[in-house]
Design an enzyme around this catalytic site. Structure first.
Site, mmCIF file in Angstrom:
data_model
loop_
_atom_site.group_PDB
_atom_site.id
_atom_site.type_symbol
_atom_site.label_atom_id
_atom_site.label_comp_id
_atom_site.label_asym_id
_atom_site.label_seq_id
_atom_site.Cartn_x
_atom_site.Cartn_y
_atom_site.Cartn_z
ATOM 1 C CE LYS A 181 -51.237 84.889 127.931
ATOM 2 N NZ LYS A 181 -50.408 83.969 128.747
ATOM 3 N NE ARG B 245 -56.283 80.921 129.812
ATOM 4 C CZ ARG B 245 -55.693 82.030 130.240
ATOM 5 N NH1 ARG B 245 -55.959 83.185 129.693
ATOM 6 N NH2 ARG B 245 -54.832 81.975 131.210
#
Ligand code: AP5
Length: 208
Positions: free
Chosen positions: A15, A90
């Site tokens: 990422k 998340r």
């Protein structure tokens, strides 16, 4: 107007490595909760010290702390046209809170199997001066800066296992959550950094 973009994936998926190109293509600022937490740890603030215990153990920092950080960050001037979220949300409660405060246009999911993750994380090195991410094997740093590179304290084989467990139990269900909303774009992250970059660029051209 394109709102915020979420960069999603397991720890070490790439990422941070791919975020710079997305920032260039979209002009949206990168908002990495991992970087924000590491800055808080470095500052020695009470929140940073509390977060460090979770991070060192490979556990997720509690949702209320993360949501507070994001609410504050989204008040800043550069966030008005949407941002690139890296490592957030998340958990489903984080995604539900985000829905209340910002519009997510797309979620790019970089998919990498667990067995490739451990090598990526244990070999990761960071340049503390520029923040650039390297890898001892997959993206070696130029020799002249090798001496100053650092390794994150949570980048050990043992902590990676806990981070992967947290990912599968708490974060992975978000892929279906975003897919149900028609926002998920899956890309194969189990390829070279350049090949993944090409897939990321294709995903961005679908979004813009
Ligand atoms: P965070 O900093 O977000 O860590 P992470 O999600 O575990 O992700 P990483 O930074 O480890 O990986 P990445 O996907 O950015 O990979 P990278 O590009 O560096 O979070 C750290 C901690 O903070 C968490 O454990 C948690 O405690 C807490 N936290 C953060 N956000 C939170 C939240 N929202 N809620 C609760 N807690 C939170 O690449 C990895 C390595 O692989 C590099 O060396 C790179 O060079 C290499 N690499 C990249 N791509 C490739 C490729 N295609 N092929 C080969 N090597 C590659």
């Amino acid at each position: 107007m394109v709102g915020s973009i979420v960069l999603f994936g397991p720890p070490g998926a790439g990422k941070g490595t791919q975020a710079g190109r997305i920032v260039e293509l979209t002009s949206k600022p990168q908002v990495s909760t991992g970087d924000m937490l590491r800055a808080a740890v470095k500052s020695g603030s009470p929140m940073g010290l509390a977060a460090k215990e979770y991070m060192d153990a490979g556990l997720l920092v509690p949702d209320d702390v993360i949501i507070g950080l994001i609410q504050e960050r989204l008040q800043e001037d550069d966030a008005g046209q949407g941002v690139l979220f890296d490592g957030f949300p998340r958990t489903i409660p984080q995604a539900e809170s985000l829905e209340q405060i910002a519009t997510v246009s797309s979620v790019i999911s970089i998919e990498v199997p667990d067995d490739a993750i451990v090598d990526r994380i244990v070999g990761r090195r960071m340049d503390p001066e520029t923040g650039e991410i390297f890898h001892v094997q997959f993206k070696p740093a130029p020799p002249e800066i090798e001496d100053r590179l650092i390794q994150r304290p949570d980048d050990t084989e043992e902590t990676v296992r806990s981070r992967l467990e947290a990912y599968h139990n708490q974060t992975a269900p978000l892929a279906d959550w975003y897919s149900d909303r028609g926002l998920l774009i899956r890309i194969d992250g189990n390829a070279s950094i350049n090949q993944v970059g090409v897939s990321v660029e294709r995903a961005i051209s679908r979004i813009l």
